[in-house]
Design a protein around this motif. Sequence first.
Motif, PDB file in Angstrom:
ATOM      1  N   GLY A  25     -32.779 -21.499  22.629  1.00  0.00           N
ATOM      2  CA  GLY A  25     -31.436 -21.327  23.157  1.00  0.00           C
ATOM      3  C   GLY A  25     -30.705 -20.172  22.496  1.00  0.00           C
ATOM      4  N   ILE A  26     -29.501 -20.445  21.994  1.00  0.00           N
ATOM      5  CA  ILE A  26     -28.669 -19.435  21.345  1.00  0.00           C
ATOM      6  C   ILE A  26     -28.335 -19.888  19.938  1.00  0.00           C
ATOM      7  CG2 ILE A  26     -26.454 -18.232  21.362  1.00  0.00           C
ATOM      8  CD1 ILE A  26     -26.400 -18.520  24.387  1.00  0.00           C
ATOM      9  N   GLU A  27     -28.625 -19.031  18.960  1.00  0.00           N
ATOM     10  CA  GLU A  27     -28.211 -19.318  17.584  1.00  0.00           C
ATOM     11  C   GLU A  27     -26.994 -18.465  17.255  1.00  0.00           C
ATOM     12  OE1 GLU A  27     -29.860 -20.183  13.127  1.00  0.00           O
ATOM     13  OE2 GLU A  27     -31.168 -19.066  14.480  1.00  0.00           O
ATOM     14  N   VAL A  28     -26.019 -19.081  16.594  1.00  0.00           N
ATOM     15  CA  VAL A  28     -24.757 -18.421  16.281  1.00  0.00           C
ATOM     16  C   VAL A  28     -24.607 -18.276  14.769  1.00  0.00           C
ATOM     17  CG1 VAL A  28     -22.254 -18.485  16.573  1.00  0.00           C
ATOM     18  CG2 VAL A  28     -23.734 -19.443  18.351  1.00  0.00           C
ATOM     19  N   TYR A  29     -24.283 -17.042  14.340  1.00  0.00           N
ATOM     20  CA  TYR A  29     -24.027 -16.735  12.936  1.00  0.00           C
ATOM     21  C   TYR A  29     -22.550 -16.382  12.770  1.00  0.00           C
ATOM     22  CZ  TYR A  29     -29.040 -16.403  11.849  1.00  0.00           C
ATOM     23  OH  TYR A  29     -30.371 -16.670  11.646  1.00  0.00           O
ATOM     24  N   ASP A  30     -21.929 -16.833  11.665  1.00  0.00           N
ATOM     25  CA  ASP A  30     -20.522 -16.510  11.424  1.00  0.00           C
ATOM     26  C   ASP A  30     -20.395 -15.084  10.884  1.00  0.00           C
ATOM     27  OD1 ASP A  30     -21.020 -16.489   8.647  1.00  0.00           O
ATOM     28  OD2 ASP A  30     -20.196 -18.491   8.329  1.00  0.00           O
ATOM     29  N   PRO A  31     -19.173 -14.567  10.672  1.00  0.00           N
ATOM     30  CA  PRO A  31     -19.010 -13.185  10.208  1.00  0.00           C
ATOM     31  C   PRO A  31     -19.690 -12.881   8.875  1.00  0.00           C
ATOM     32  CG  PRO A  31     -16.948 -13.988  11.111  1.00  0.00           C
ATOM     33  CD  PRO A  31     -17.875 -15.171  11.047  1.00  0.00           C
ATOM     34  N   GLY A  32     -19.945 -13.910   8.072  1.00  0.00           N
ATOM     35  CA  GLY A  32     -20.670 -13.718   6.816  1.00  0.00           C
ATOM     36  C   GLY A  32     -22.170 -13.808   6.984  1.00  0.00           C
TER      37      GLY A  32
END
Length: 263
Positions: free
Chosen positions: A68-75
């Motif tokens: 699917g889709i993996e999401v990373y934060d700004p860090g």
Amino acid sequence: MGGLLELGLDSFLDTPADRTFTHHVIGTGDDHDADTQRTWMICGAQDSLGWRWLGTDTANSDVVGPIGIEVYDPGLVPRRIYDQSNSEMSGILVRGLTVTSNRRLWVGYDPGGLDFVTGPPDSAHFNHLPITDGSLRASRACALCAASLCYGESLWVVTNNEVWRFNDAATVLSRPAQNPLLLRGGMSTLAVKPLATGLDGAVWVATAGGLRVFRPGARSIPSPPSILPIPNDDVRAVAVDPSSGVVWATTAGGPGALRSRST
């Protein structure tokens, strides 16, 4: 950020002063290994808050599907993986991700049509455009891009045989901003990044029959060899230099660069 299928997912700053690569995921090469599956990234986008959204493919669809889709934060800390079991995603094989100037994130599937995302990145909602349940849902939504400037903000979607355009403020009840356009030449079987936006908002599309240029309200404009001296007609990726307007193309015969007459 960039992935090397089955081996790893890295990030680095594109500056001469610091060429350090940060390893976020190390794969084992085992298709059933969770970390290996996280390296199957095929497209990505950074939203207006600085979060990175990475859409995944699969190394062997007969054995295991994409995650699917993996999401990373700004860090660059991984925060969540979205799939069809924990979200309203309309598909699982994500072929396109882009962000329009109204800060909306768009997702294109193969198959599955088109979604846009609302809500916080770590608890997002996927909103489907039912109009894409027809030929677009049955086709490969290979890539997405946003075009602006003299044409207003538009979302462009390219499949293996058509090009679609939507207004960036489209709702779940919206129709395309114009009728789908036939993609002459079709998509290359090895297409990687087949869409790019010129400095004037025109959209360049890589096909198995050369480069084509699309503008709202008009049919595609084929690019004659005398204007575009590309090494081979089988074009697999296209990009536009944001400062000079030079169009770069990767073909079966090697890379080529040209200056667009529309910029």
